[in-house]
Scaffold this motif. Structure first.
Motif, PDB file in Angstrom:
ATOM      1  N   ILE A  46       0.813  -1.316   0.018  1.00  0.00           N
ATOM      2  CA  ILE A  46       0.058  -0.092   0.031  1.00  0.00           C
ATOM      3  C   ILE A  46       0.907   1.188   0.092  1.00  0.00           C
ATOM      4  O   ILE A  46       0.619   2.287  -0.762  1.00  0.00           O
ATOM      5  N   TYR A  47       2.036   1.359   0.882  1.00  0.00           N
ATOM      6  CA  TYR A  47       2.732   2.461   0.828  1.00  0.00           C
ATOM      7  C   TYR A  47       3.594   2.514  -0.581  1.00  0.00           C
ATOM      8  O   TYR A  47       3.503   3.818  -0.941  1.00  0.00           O
ATOM      9  N   ILE A  48       4.012   1.518  -1.016  1.00  0.00           N
ATOM     10  CA  ILE A  48       4.701   1.622  -2.311  1.00  0.00           C
ATOM     11  C   ILE A  48       3.931   2.424  -3.326  1.00  0.00           C
ATOM     12  O   ILE A  48       4.280   2.997  -4.256  1.00  0.00           O
ATOM     13  N   ASN A  49       2.509   1.868  -3.568  1.00  0.00           N
ATOM     14  CA  ASN A  49       1.636   2.145  -4.490  1.00  0.00           C
ATOM     15  C   ASN A  49       1.014   3.671  -4.392  1.00  0.00           C
ATOM     16  O   ASN A  49       0.603   4.051  -5.226  1.00  0.00           O
ATOM     17  N   ASN A  50       0.807   4.021  -3.016  1.00  0.00           N
ATOM     18  CA  ASN A  50       0.297   5.375  -2.940  1.00  0.00           C
ATOM     19  C   ASN A  50       0.760   5.814  -1.313  1.00  0.00           C
ATOM     20  O   ASN A  50       0.303   5.455  -0.377  1.00  0.00           O
ATOM     21  N   GLU A  51       1.614   6.726  -1.380  1.00  0.00           N
ATOM     22  CA  GLU A  51       2.230   7.352  -0.267  1.00  0.00           C
ATOM     23  C   GLU A  51       1.233   8.108   0.481  1.00  0.00           C
ATOM     24  O   GLU A  51       1.592   8.274   1.665  1.00  0.00           O
ATOM     25  N   SER A  52       0.271   8.479  -0.124  1.00  0.00           N
ATOM     26  CA  SER A  52      -0.732   9.254   0.643  1.00  0.00           C
ATOM     27  C   SER A  52      -1.374   8.373   1.595  1.00  0.00           C
ATOM     28  O   SER A  52      -2.205   8.878   2.722  1.00  0.00           O
ATOM     29  N   LEU A  53      -1.480   7.035   1.703  1.00  0.00           N
ATOM     30  CA  LEU A  53      -2.231   6.163   2.570  1.00  0.00           C
ATOM     31  C   LEU A  53      -1.032   5.635   3.533  1.00  0.00           C
ATOM     32  O   LEU A  53      -1.091   4.584   4.203  1.00  0.00           O
ATOM     33  N   VAL A  54      -0.211   6.567   4.079  1.00  0.00           N
ATOM     34  CA  VAL A  54       0.886   6.466   4.871  1.00  0.00           C
ATOM     35  C   VAL A  54      -0.039   5.856   6.215  1.00  0.00           C
ATOM     36  O   VAL A  54       0.493   4.936   7.175  1.00  0.00           O
ATOM     37  N   TYR A  55      -1.042   6.563   6.641  1.00  0.00           N
ATOM     38  CA  TYR A  55      -1.537   6.035   8.051  1.00  0.00           C
ATOM     39  C   TYR A  55      -2.206   4.833   7.935  1.00  0.00           C
ATOM     40  O   TYR A  55      -2.094   3.995   8.976  1.00  0.00           O
ATOM     41  N   ILE A  56      -2.746   4.222   6.757  1.00  0.00           N
ATOM     42  CA  ILE A  56      -3.169   3.002   6.743  1.00  0.00           C
ATOM     43  C   ILE A  56      -2.199   2.034   6.677  1.00  0.00           C
ATOM     44  O   ILE A  56      -2.185   1.081   7.347  1.00  0.00           O
TER      45      ILE A  56
END
Length: 167
Positions: A46-56
């Motif tokens: 998730i972090y690699i694909n979308n850094e904006s989802l850092v909290y998830i």
């Protein structure tokens, strides 16, 4: 029939008991570390694909780490408690006869009927005798004089539990 089993209670016994319980009786615990590692992988993806989802990703990372820690620390805690118990270094004798079952240990003696057991699980390394959910008695295969005795005990308990369930 008279089957006598002398079970030594030592570190090897407790290690084997825990691993056999984990494999054959545990419902959730055996998946705990696998879920933890999967959570770590999902967090990374998730972090690699979308850094904006850092909290998830961070939440999954914490969740996974806690699951892995709980899995490994629970065995250590369980084993430490048993190694420090008064049962450590003792021997328990179980005697299985046609109409009764006896248990003789350093702190107690029990005379009961076969109906005392609600189930039995034969594992690769021993028998898990189950009086009721949440309680089990483990006997290592090497504690039996004759390996055929294991099948006799399993057959007797299964026959009784099948008859009880069909009533």
């Amino acid at each position: 029939m008279r089957i006598q089993v002398n079970q030594n209670i030592n570190k090897e016994y407790y290690n084997e008991y825990f691993s056999e319980w984990l494999r054959f009786r545990s419902i959730f615990k055996k998946w705990e570390h696998k879920i933890g590692f999967a959570s770590l992988v999902v967090a990374l993806v998730i972090y690699i694909n979308n850094e904006s989802l850092v909290y998830i990703s961070g939440g999954l990372l914490v969740f996974g780490t806690l699951m892995i820690y709980e899995f490994y620390s629970s065995k250590s805690k369980w084993l430490k408690e048993r190694l420090n118990s008064k049962m450590m270094g003792t021997e328990v004798t179980m005697i299985f006869e046609d109409d009764k079952v006896q248990s003789i240990g350093p702190f107690t003696e029990m005379n009961g009927k076969w109906e005392f057991f609600s189930d039995v699980v034969e594992t690769e390394k021993g028998l898990i005798l189950i009086p009721e959910n949440g309680i089990s008695i483990y006997l290592q295969n090497k504690s039996f004089d004759k390996q055929a005795d294991i099948a006799t005990i399993v057959r007797k308990i299964k026959l009784l539990t099948n008859n009880k369930n069909s009533d």
